[in-house]
Enzyme design. Structure first.
Site: not given
Ligand code: LLP
Length: 419
Positions: A239, A275-276, A312, A342-343
């Site tokens: 997150g 992740g991000r 996104r 086409c959106e």
């Molecule tokens: N752990 C769980 C259980 C999660 O659901 C997620 C992300 C993460 C870890 C990783 O989160 P991060 O560190 O990447 O914030 N598609 C959206 C983001 C969806 C996140 C879903 N869960 C976007 O493009 O912003």
């Protein structure tokens, strides 16, 4: 350190020319910097050096097996949310004893695959799931490591679609409910209680929500231990946000400091699921301007990447910086950068002030490494685009461009339509 830099007005990824890569593989394409990926992983992991920890990279953010391999070689694990992600992680060589499996809708066949692989723990999101995991482990004659995903009911202050730790969200079990579920789990024959987990949301740019969640989990762990339920792992999810535009999220070292200080003596191995923050700024989307046009004073650049390649902006209204690959010192104008789909939701930027562009020009859509390719689709029957990994002055195709045969693979025209 940013490894996407201009040299003589031309954008480079490490020491590889973006223009040359685009010329050789065609556009659009995703381009990642190996050095950045590795460095982001190391910075995050080293920030927690003083406590036992496992960094379980969130596969959903960027799922390419070559990229998973980079983190596996750094000693990382993964956070999974499907049987498909498990398959990828195993293929990439990730150690199953460093895998956690989250998600509200794990199917029995997926649970079986994870049990057979011997993952560290399931982050269980409901009572029924707990029972199912116990039953499947019984059938297979295996033990299931589990933690409950606790919904700590904190507001991460992020976009509504990506906040997950509020009580109205579908994720996890509330604190009181999880006490009951742990007591129940302690009586089940085939599960081993290993930990407690939470994930409050994504692109979180303040420390307070993480610390609030940690406080609630700490209290829960204390109560569990009082009842004789041992907890060895504390999984705080992912997150942590990144800078797309003007955001000022805490640096991983600040994030780690605050968490370590707030946790005190936990006697737990920490798990994080970033992740991000690892991949977001390690990848860009390179696209070519197909046409420019003006409608009643409004200017558009129509590019060859669409919402199927990067959803996104259309889905969350997210901001991604867009830069020319070759700087020509054009004056700034205001325009929409839109795709061929086409959106009306098919845009990469709206009302953006940026250097004027011309037909044929290359643009770099920045900070596209996370939830970019991994959320891409074949909508409008567009083959998915390649992923390229640059390392020093060399680059490697880590996923080739799909073709039209890929588009119809698996489709069949039934006999009755052939007569
Ligand atoms: N752990 C769980 C259980 C999660 O659901 C997620 C992300 C993460 C870890 C990783 O989160 P991060 O560190 O990447 O914030 N598609 C959206 C983001 C969806 C996140 C879903 N869960 C976007 O493009 O912003």
């Amino acid at each position: 350190m940013n490894y996407f830099q201009y040299q003589n007005q031309a954008l480079y990824c490490e020491e590889a020319s973006v223009e040359q890569i685009a010329r050789e593989v065609g556009t659009p394409l995703y381009l990642y910097s190996h050095r950045t990926l590795r460095q982001h992983f190391r910075v995050f992991s080293e920030a927690f050096a003083e406590v036992p920890h496992i960094i379980c990279f969130a596969v959903k953010s960027c799922s390419n097996t070559a990229i998973l391999r980079i983190f596996a070689r750094e000693g990382g694990g993964v956070d999974l949310v499907s049987g498909g992600e498990l398959y990828r992680a195993l293929k990439a060589g990730v150690d199953p004893s460093k895998m956690v499996y989250s998600g509200v809708g794990k199917r029995e066949d997926e649970i079986d695959l994870a049990l057979r692989a011997g993952i560290l723990m399931f982050n269980v999101e409901s009572f029924q799931e707990l029972e199912t995991i116990d039953a499947r482990a019984g059938v297979l004659g295996l033990r299931a490591g589990i933690g409950l995903r606790v919904n700590p009911d904190v507001d991460p202050g992020t976009h509504a679609h990506i906040s997950t730790g509020l009580k109205e969200n579908k994720f996890g079990i509330n604190v009181e409910g999880s006490l009951l579920a742990y007591r129940h789990a302690a009586k089940l024959k085939n599960v081993d209680i290993k930990g407690v987990s939470c994930h409050i949301g994504s692109q979180v740019t303040k420390m307070a929500p993480f610390i609030d969640a940690l406080g609630r989990l700490k209290e829960l762990i204390r109560r569990l231990r009082e009842e004789g339920i041992a907890i060895h792992y504390l999984d705080l999810g992912g997150g942590l946000g990144i800078t797309y535009n003007q955001e000022t999220p805490p640096h991983p070292s600040e994030y780690a400091r605050a968490i370590i200080d707030a946790s005190g003596e936990m006697d737990c191995t920490f798990i994080f699921e970033p992740g991000r923050v690892i991949v977001g700024n390690a990848g860009i989307l390179v696209t070519r301007v197909l046409y420019t046009k003006e409608n009643e004073g409004k200017r558009f650049a129509i590019v060859d990447a669409g919402m199927n390649d990067l959803v996104r902006p259309g889905m969350y209204g997210s901001f991604h910086q867009i830069q020319p690959v070759i700087q020509r010192g054009q004056e700034e104008i205001t325009m929409d950068v839109v795709g061929p789909i086409c959106e009306s939701g098919d845009f990469l930027a709206k009302g953006r002030r940026m250097p004027a562009v011309e037909r044929g020009e290359l643009l770099a859509v920045m900070s596209a490494g996370a939830y970019g390719f991994s959320m891409s689709s074949n909508y409008n029957s567009r083959p998915r685009i390649p992923e390229i990994l640059a390392r020093d002055d060399r680059w490697y195709v880590i996923r080739k461009r799909e073709n039209c045969e890929d588009l119809v693979r698996g489709e069949e025209i039934p006999d009755f339509l052939n007569t």
